[in-house]
Design an enzyme around this catalytic site. Structure first.
Site, PDB file in Angstrom:
ATOM      1  N   ALA A 131       0.804  -1.164   0.103  1.00 52.17           N
ATOM      2  CA  ALA A 131      -0.034  -0.160   0.107  1.00 52.17           C
ATOM      3  C   ALA A 131       0.871   1.265   0.124  1.00 52.17           C
ATOM      4  O   ALA A 131       2.193   1.074  -0.066  1.00 52.17           O
ATOM      5  CB  ALA A 131      -0.952  -0.173   1.239  1.00 52.17           C
ATOM      6  N   CYS A 132       0.413   2.333  -0.051  1.00 50.76           N
ATOM      7  CA  CYS A 132       1.062   3.333  -0.617  1.00 50.76           C
ATOM      8  C   CYS A 132       0.776   4.959  -0.329  1.00 50.76           C
ATOM      9  O   CYS A 132      -0.420   5.227  -0.008  1.00 50.76           O
ATOM     10  CB  CYS A 132       1.319   3.462  -2.075  1.00 50.76           C
ATOM     11  SG  CYS A 132       1.224   1.584  -2.587  1.00 50.76           S
TER      12      CYS A 132
END
Lengths: 244, 501, 144, 429, 367
Positions: free
Chosen positions: E14-15
């Protein structure tokens, strides 16, 4: 106490605030805030915190007491599991605001995003109050178990819905007030939207008075508008799902 | 009772030569399977409502009762077994999801039974645990990768906030609400006695248990029940509950009728209102959200206590567990598919999730590969039946285990799997004050303390046999394990050699 | 002196105490036989009071300042000088119910037909742990 | 004139005296002790004399304590010798035979004397009072040696009723004459009296109320009849005068102790002389319900006073909290119990229950949500719970409706109270 | 670079994402985007970061630029040999880098400006042809991986936090009118430079935050059109999906958004306009395999501008803002402030509705 947040990691910033609170400081002005998370967390004193800039996620998470006033917009996760205190946002707020909030108030002047007030609950003298000046998106008031969730629909283009889809899904306590029409198709089964009565209007007046004072809004005019009240039919929305 | 196609599951046999008509069985049965006939005042049985809990059998002063499983009768079919037919009949009548309690009763392979432990012979000596100190002390939390020293030779590295366990066994999360106060109270006191921890589950911490909060791991689950700054402050550790082995991906739901005054006060919700735990945390939709919540909790507790993340063992348990460590979890608790529950849709319990043996082996290996094993402790759960299971889990790489079902059995549970009815005749999984009294917390505390003591003694015995006097030497020591009757692939995942090699 | 105490928090209302009290005072060697002999079934000296979820077993408290001893006009209620237990001599009892009048627990039961006190706990006459305590499945009765 | 010195001298040999004796010995194993009684009998259960009279209780069971009780407790007895003079200054008491006992502490437990009204004919043979063993023995002897068919009992108090019951049991044609309008007027309320009267009549005892005896008639010195103020004459070959008992205060008066109707005592049952105590029917002690001192001629109170007086004499500091009036009388098979007041005071709340068959009756009086009196007739099971509540002056407002219910149990009481008495060591409620 | 540590299943990550576009084609200094990414440090864990710049190769504006990540020089030469068989190589050179303390295990980085060989095209669509070339390289040319393949754009990514990655690639030397960046939070060690974002195919580049529960079906859906997922990331499958829908199926961005994040049937049922209802219905019936289920928030770059899209339940954050000619899309508003100061206007992206920033000239051209 004035703290310049630029260059500070959120952890340093919060540590400075906590240390000052422990010393008895009650007034804070944070400038150049830009994405600093968890402001107000872990402080149990009713201190005043003024935030210049854009606070980070989880503003006021698990907070119990501080009064935070922002200068503009704020991000996601405001008032996560908040216990007491105040958050004031003159701009718009992000998603997942007031999740599982049990007490205190959040005032947003502008719009708020998705999943506002999920699973807010009240207990004894604790009753969370979330007031949004503009509109909210989908899943507002999902699993609402207590407290007051108020959407005022100020400054909205005509015909725009004030709440999103799946409003009040699984709601089993508390009350939502929407100032304007609510398309029944946006509501989940198990709740009903009714026009408010005089009692409600008095409740709204009491709740909105400090909100309007905060943003210099005309209380009478706002309270006088058309309001719809959304309440659950039952405190037991999922009784029929299982074979016993 | 209207005509039902659902046949009784049990046979109640009463030996009339022994029955003294004392009526104890009728007073003990909360399912109306034992009743006083109002006409003649005599005791009579109704097998249709019997759940096989064995309460009446246990309390009968003359041993006059036998309750046995009734073989399902009918034309059997390899696909359409009588159990399958029964389930369909129940659903056809109710239109609802089938609910069940406790861990799965499906006959999945229990891999612990295909693993054997080592013992010293000749080449190195075994140790007599009766004579020598045997160390079970275990620390849970993040530890430094290496110790650094300042010029004076004083260490500058610090271990993160740690939990200290005198035995590597903790009580699994069971909320006040799912189990009775007396059960919670027994767990809390036994944890204190044994120098370990109990877990509040997501039901909050009852005010009378704050006394034991230094032995409490408090959960922050999606419903956030009873989560207050005081709750977080009081606890020894905070656990974010993501998932549960018996119901990965499923939320929880305490029906309003169980939300009594006390539960209401503990969960801080109104009496009689449903306590709904949504399937996800609505503030966690990704790994960086998890990090956000982990640090929100650390911030709220001033970094003073470890934060645990509890997940169910599922297909992607490895990247999830590793991600949780990278997200700042000090403890990762994993619950395997045999894990228990008070109420779970049967279809989820029996068909979702993977056995804890593989999850543990894979996660421990991956964390070591990535060089971050020291950053977090691994706690595993899901059907630990005895000290051997625990010793094997530690050898596979666990730091400690959570026991739930075995603790409940110690408290009197007889696995009737009817927890969800709220009518537990043993007073464990019920809030009915008539039933909760049946669990005397004095006895409960004693039983649980005894169980932990007994298992700890056995673990020491096994350690001694392996020539070790510290649990440190067993943790992750897969040399101490051999597999029997396992496929090459299974052995490979477990990183365990077959017996004979 | 050692007495039987009831813990209402954990009394489960099973009434096994009554059953074992009856057995103990029945003179029979097995429980089943005791109950088969319905005609000579003694009254239990311990009684479970029950109202919904609340229950507890009650028998003579063997009070230090036993009002029944004070009130007994027939010398039937006496304190055993060795054990401190309050004993009831059925032979001497005349059924004046003075003991019933003064016992604040209502622990003395009348047998109207006989015109005498029907049953009163004798702590199983010092034969070790009283039967009610020994057989309470939930340690709701303690003897100390 | 011989002289003996005792640490403790007890005047009297009934329940108060025995309780004191036992209490002293419990606290003081060594001190010397003497008991003085004008009666010859070993200590006995005086209320049982009517039972002995009609044969319900064999005489050998009359003794209140084992035969060897005095020896066991190392008490010297002076039986059959009344104390005639008490000298507080000299710490001496003189007995009828001139023996002088020197005491350290002295207990007056001399009880009361039956009142014999001054009526024509009371001196006739066959007219008795009935409070002592000797009375019973004389009556029994008289009945056995005379042709007695009819009996009249004057006074329908506790003694009168029990004597009448005994006479009827013996087969005598028995009449009770009562000045008041009902039997057991001091022990029961009107309904209770009515039920008791019915029980007497069912037992073939004739009851005449609101009647005064004006004279007794006889021939050959033997009583033959009783004449009432109504003019009617009741034939009677035996008459028992049971119109009341008065405390024996003569000795105390003579010694200069403070007296009223009885000997006045403080809350340690000490008389105006610090070395002299009084207990039992002779004493006039504090009544917690009325807050006034008054003589209370009841058995349990006598025992309690004796016990407390004994403990105080032996050097333990025990306060007497007072006794409330209470009576348990089995009237011809009908159990009756009253505790505290039997008639409601002016501002009282009255709770009443009567079973459908009329056989069971309960009535309670509450002032400020506290029970001040209760009457039970028929079903008296567990009446002691109410007695406890009266004694403790417990606020019963939270469970008032349960009080008169037949299944009243400890369970009906507030948890704290219940816990206190169930878990607590005894009865100090 | 270890090419062999890929799991057989998708990678969980995720980011944080940020995109900046100047609609006048004026250059956006790389420092701006780096500052914005630095502000979102919490959203990554140093195991992957990357940038895409548009307008950076004006001298080769008409050539496809392949950014290669190679195991070693041998891999590069294998690629050269292969490319010569399918393309005309107009120019090739190393991608300029500088040694940076926290950056290590870097691959061979090379760029190739190419045109399809006319003789091999044989009338085929050149873009389809190029896609096939890229797929073939990634699958068959040992030790090689093509990180980007569009015209006048390039993807710069690797293992590290965003700031050192920018430092390493000397981003400040490029004049881009659009930068899109990504910081990654993979759950396992990103030993694999190619696994970092952005992911690109021809003109499209993707940064993504979220996790597709439907990855398995999306992967198989694009595979049926010849796209082979070799990286097991959500971004990869989304870029192929955009290429498929926008280029090959010629859907507009709005229509593609309807395929990937369609309204729920419940909402479709409520639509009263029969034409719209029919359109929504046929889209859902046709594109079930394109439905991206589960949380995602995407910023996509292309030659005409920049697009933001979130899933239909808005499970991941995405905020848009404007300041003058500049458009911004980001995971957090604070990142926009950090990148360019307080915007004139900012608004949260609405679930399932794309937010577009188009180059002014492209708009004019379209008009």
């Amino acid at each position: 106490m004035r703290i310049d947040a630029s260059g500070l990691h959120y952890r340093q910033l919060n540590q400075q605030i906590k240390a000052a609170v422990a010393e008895g400081e009650t007034e804070f002005e944070l400038v150049n805030v830009c994405g600093h998370r968890y402001l107000g967390s872990g402080i149990d004193q009713p201190v005043n915190i003024r935030v210049e800039g854009i606070p980070g996620n989880d503003l006021g998470a698990f907070m119990s007491g501080p009064r935070i006033r922002c200068s503009g917009n704020a991000q996601d996760g405001i008032g996560n599991t908040m216990d007491d205190g105040l958050v004031v946002i003159p701009g718009h707020a992000g998603d997942v605001m007031g999740y599982s909030m049990r007490g205190g108030c959040i005032y947003v002047r502008g719009n708020a995003g998705y999943r506002i007030g999920i699973h807010m609950k009240s207990y004894l003298d604790k009753e969370p109050v979330v007031i949004i000046g503009g509109r909210v998106r989908d899943f507002c008031g999902e699993y609402l178990a207590g407290g007051k969730l108020i959407v005022l629909g100020l400054d909205q283009p005509a015909g725009e819905p004030l709440v999103g889809k799946y409003c009040a899904t699984g709601m089993h306590g508390g009350t939502m007030y929407v100032r304007g029409e609510v398309d029944p198709a946006l509501l989940r089964p198990g709740v009903s939207a009714t026009e408010i009565g005089d009692d409600d209007r008095q409740v709204l007046r009491d709740l909105l008075a400090p909100y309007c004072a905060e943003f210099s809004l005309p209380l009478d005019e706002i309270v006088g508008g058309l309001f719809v009240r959304i309440t659950p039919h039952t405190a037991r929305p999922y009784g029929q799902l299982y074979a016993y | 009772m209207p005509l039902t196609t659902v046949h009784p599951q049990f046979i109640i046999k009463r030996d009339m030569d022994l029955c003294i008509q004392c009526g104890v069985c009728t007073r003990q049965c909360s399912y109306d399977a034992q009743k006083i006939d109002p006409e003649d005042g005599r005791v009579s049985s109704d097998p249709r409502t019997c759940v096989g809990c064995q309460r009446c059998v246990t309390l009968c002063p003359t041993g006059a009762l036998v309750v046995t499983e009734r073989e399902l009768h009918g034309r059997s079919h390899p696909n359409w077994s009588l159990q399958v037919q029964r389930a369909i009949h129940r659903q056809a009548e109710s239109g609802g999801m089938l609910l069940t309690g406790m861990g799965t009763d499906k006959n999945y392979r229990i891999y612990w039974d295909n693993l054997v432990l080592n013992a010293s012979q000749v080449t190195n000596p075994s140790i007599d645990p009766l004579r020598e100190p045997m160390e079970l002390r275990t620390f849970l939390g993040a530890k430094p990768e290496r110790v650094e020293f300042d010029d004076e030779g004083n260490p500058v590295s610090q271990a993160g906030p740690l939990l200290t366990l005198d035995t590597p066994i903790m009580f699994s999360a069971m909320s006040y609400g799912s189990i009775s106060f007396n059960a919670c109270y027994s767990l809390a006191r036994a944890a204190k006695n044994a120098g370990t921890y109990f877990n509040t589950g997501e039901g909050g911490l009852h005010r009378d248990l704050y006394e034991y909060a230094d032995h409490a791991i408090v959960q922050v689950a999606s419903g956030r029940f009873g989560v207050t700054p005081q709750y977080l402050d009081a606890a020894a550790a905070v656990e974010i509950k993501i998932g549960q082995g018996a119901k990965p991906g499923i939320g929880g739901h305490l029906p309003g009728e169980k939300v009594s005054a006390e539960i209401s006060a503990t969960r801080m919700i109104p009496e009689g209102s449903d306590a709904i735990s949504p399937a996800p945390h609505h503030d966690i939709y990704s790994i960086e959200d998890l990090k956000q919540l982990i640090y929100a909790l650390k911030e709220a507790t001033n970094y003073s206590k470890p934060v645990s993340v509890k997940i169910a063992a599922v297909n992607y348990v490895v990247p999830i567990a590793v991600g949780a460590v990278r997200a700042g979890a000090d403890i990762v608790a994993m619950d395997g598919t045999r894990g228990g529950s008070g109420a779970t849709p049967t279809v989820i319990r029996d068909n979702v999730g993977i056995p804890i043996e593989f999850a543990l082996a894979a996660v421990d290996s991956r964390l070591r590969q990535e060089g971050i094993r020291h950053q977090a402790s691994l706690v595993v759960a899901g059907g630990f039946r005895n000290s051997a299971d625990i010793a094997k889990a530690i050898a596979l790489g666990a730091d400690a285990v959570y026991i739930g079902t075995s603790a409940l059995i110690a408290l009197g549970c007889h696995m009737c799997q009817s927890c969800y009815t709220g009518k537990c005749t043993w007073g464990i999984c019920t809030q009915d004050p008539y039933l909760t009294k049946r669990l005397n917390p004095e006895i409960g505390t004693r039983s649980l303390t005894n169980l932990l003591r007994a298992w700890s003694l056995e673990i020491k015995e096994m350690l001694g046999g392996m020539g070790m006097n510290s649990i440190d030497s067993l943790r992750g020591n897969r040399e101490m394990l051999r597999g029997i009757g396992l496929t090459t692939e299974e052995l490979e995942i477990l990183e365990v050699a077959p017996v004979g090699r | 002196m050692k007495r039987v105490y009831a813990k209402e928090e954990v009394c489960i209302g099973c009434r096994l105490c009554e059953i074992y009290c009856i057995f103990q005072h029945s003179g029979h060697h097995t429980l089943v036989k005791a109950f088969l002999d319905q005609e000579n079934l003694p009254e239990p000296a311990v009684r479970v009071e029950e109202d919904g979820a609340m229950s507890f077993a009650l028998q003579c408290r063997h009070c230090d300042d036993a009002p029944c001893v004070a009130a007994c006009i027939a010398g039937a209620m006496t304190r055993d000088p060795h054990t401190g237990a309050i004993k009831h001599d059925e032979e001497r009892c005349v059924g004046c119910w003075s003991c019933v009048m003064v016992c604040p627990f209502g622990a003395i039961r009348m047998d109207n037909e006989k015109g005498k006190v029907g049953s009163k706990c004798d702590l199983c006459e010092g034969k070790g742990i009283p039967a009610c305590v020994a057989h309470c499945p939930n340690e709701a009765l303690i003897y100390e | 004139m011989s002289e003996h010195t005792y640490d403790y001298v007890i005047l009297g040999n009934s329940t108060a005296a025995i309780a004191a004796m036992e209490a002293i010995r419990e606290k003081d194993a060594q001190g010397s002790m003497a008991i003085v009684s004008d009666q010859m009998a070993h200590c006995y259960c005086s209320p049982l004399i009517t039972y002995v009279l009609c044969g319900k209780v064999p005489e050998e069971r009359l003794n209140y304590r084992p035969r060897d009780v005095y020896r066991q407790l190392q008490v010297t007895t002076y039986l059959g010798r009344a104390a005639t003079r008490l000298d507080p200054a000299a710490h001496t008491v003189t007995l009828a035979d001139g023996v002088e006992l020197r005491y350290g502490k002295l207990l007056l437990a001399t009880g009361g004397t039956p009142i014999v009204p001054d009526l024509p004919g009371v001196d006739l043979q066959g007219v008795f009072t009935f409070t002592r063993y000797e009375d019973m023995a004389r009556v029994r002897e008289f009945i056995n040696s005379h042709k007695v068919r009819q009996a009249v009992v004057v006074g329908a108090g506790m003694i009168g009723v029990k004597v009448a019951e005994a006479f009827a049991t013996l087969g005598l044609e028995t009449t009770v004459v009562e000045l008041r309008d009902r039997v057991l007027a001091l022990a029961l309320d009107e309904t209770g009296s009515e039920m008791a009267e019915q029980a007497l009549e069912d037992h073939r005892v004739r009851v005449i109320t609101s009647s005064a005896v004006t004279s007794l008639g006889g021939s050959n010195g033997l009583v033959q009849s009783v004449t009432l103020d109504s003019g009617s004459r009741l034939p009677a070959q035996v008459v028992v005068m049971a119109v009341g008992v008065r405390p024996n205060i003569k000795l105390a008066q003579q010694a200069g102790l403070g007296v009223n109707r009885g000997v006045l005592v403080d809350d340690h049952l000490r008389t105006s002389d610090p070395y002299i105590y009084a207990a039992g029917d002779v004493a006039e002690a504090y009544d917690p319900l009325t807050g006034e001192p008054r003589p209370l001629a009841i058995w349990p109170a006598a025992y309690l006073q004796g016990e407390i007086a004994g403990r105080n004499m032996a050097g333990t500091d025990v306060t007497y909290e007072g006794s409330i009036a209470m009576n348990s009388i089995q009237v011809c098979g009908l159990p009756t119990i009253s505790v505290g007041l039997v008639e409601p005071p002016g501002r009282a709340e009255v709770l009443e229950y009567r079973s459908a068959d009329g056989k069971s009756y309960r009535r309670m009086f509450l002032v400020n949500d506290r029970i001040v009196g209760a009457v039970f007739v028929g079903d008296v099971d567990r009446a002691g719970i109410i007695t406890g509540l009266i004694r403790s002056q417990m606020d019963v407002s939270s469970f008032k409706e349960k009080l008169i219910q037949r299944d009243l149990g400890l369970l009906s009481l507030p948890k704290q109270y219940r816990k206190h008495i169930v878990m607590g060591p005894g009865i100090e409620v | 670079m270890d090419m062999h540590r890929l799991p057989p299943f998708k990678i969980h990550a995720a980011c944080g994402t940020l995109g900046i576009l100047d609609r006048t084609r004026a250059a956006v200094p790389a420092e701006d985007i780096v500052r914005g990414m630095a502000n979102m440090r919490e959203r990554g864990n140093g195991l992957g970061a990357g940038y895409v710049g548009y307008g950076i190769y004006p001298e080769h504006a008409d050539d496809y630029c392949l950014h290669m990540m190679g195991l070693d020089d041998g891999a590069r030469e294998r690629l050269r040999s292969y490319l010569q068989t399918v393309c005309n190589i107009r120019h090739d050179e190393p991608i300029q880098t500088r040694p940076t303390p926290t950056i290590h295990d870097e691959p061979i980085l090379w760029r190739w400006f190419v045109q399809p060989r006319e003789d091999k095209l044989a009338g085929r669509d050149p873009e389809d042809y190029l896609v096939n070339v890229v797929m073939t390289i990634n699958r068959d040319v040992e030790g090689c991986y093509i990180a980007s393949s569009g015209k006048n754009m390039g993807i710069f990514k690797g293992v590290g936090y965003p700031e050192p990655i920018a430092e390493y690639y000397r981003l400040e030397e490029y004049n881009a009118h659009c930068w899109i960046a990504h910081t990654r939070f993979p759950t396992n060690t990103g030993g694999w430079w190619g696994g970092a974002h952005p992911f690109g195919l021809l003109q499209w580049s993707i940064v993504h935050n979220g996790e597709l529960s439907s990855y398995g079906v999306n992967k198989r859906y694009v595979a049926s059109f010849g796209y082979e997922c070799t990286l097991f990331t959500d971004s990869e499958v989304i870029s192929y999906m955009l290429d498929l829908l926008c280029r090959r199926h010629r859907l507009t961005i709005e229509q593609a958004a309807l395929a990937m994040a369609p309204p729920e049937w419940e909402e479709v049922d409520r639509v009263t306009d029969p034409a719209r209802k029919r359109m929504l219905t046929i889209m859902r019936q046709t594109y079930p395999g394109a439905l991206l289920n589960g949380p995602f928030a995407v910023i996509a770059g292309h030659d005409g501008g920049m697009v933001g899209l979130s899933d239909r339940l808005k499970l991941r954050p995405l905020v848009a803002a404007e300041k003058g000619a500049r458009g911004y899309i980001a995971s957090e508003e604070a990142a926009i402030w950090a990148a360019g100061g307080q915007p004139e206007k900012s608004w949260p992206v609405v679930a399932g509705q794309p937010v577009r920033f188009d180059l002014y000239e492209a708009k004019e051209a379209a008009a």
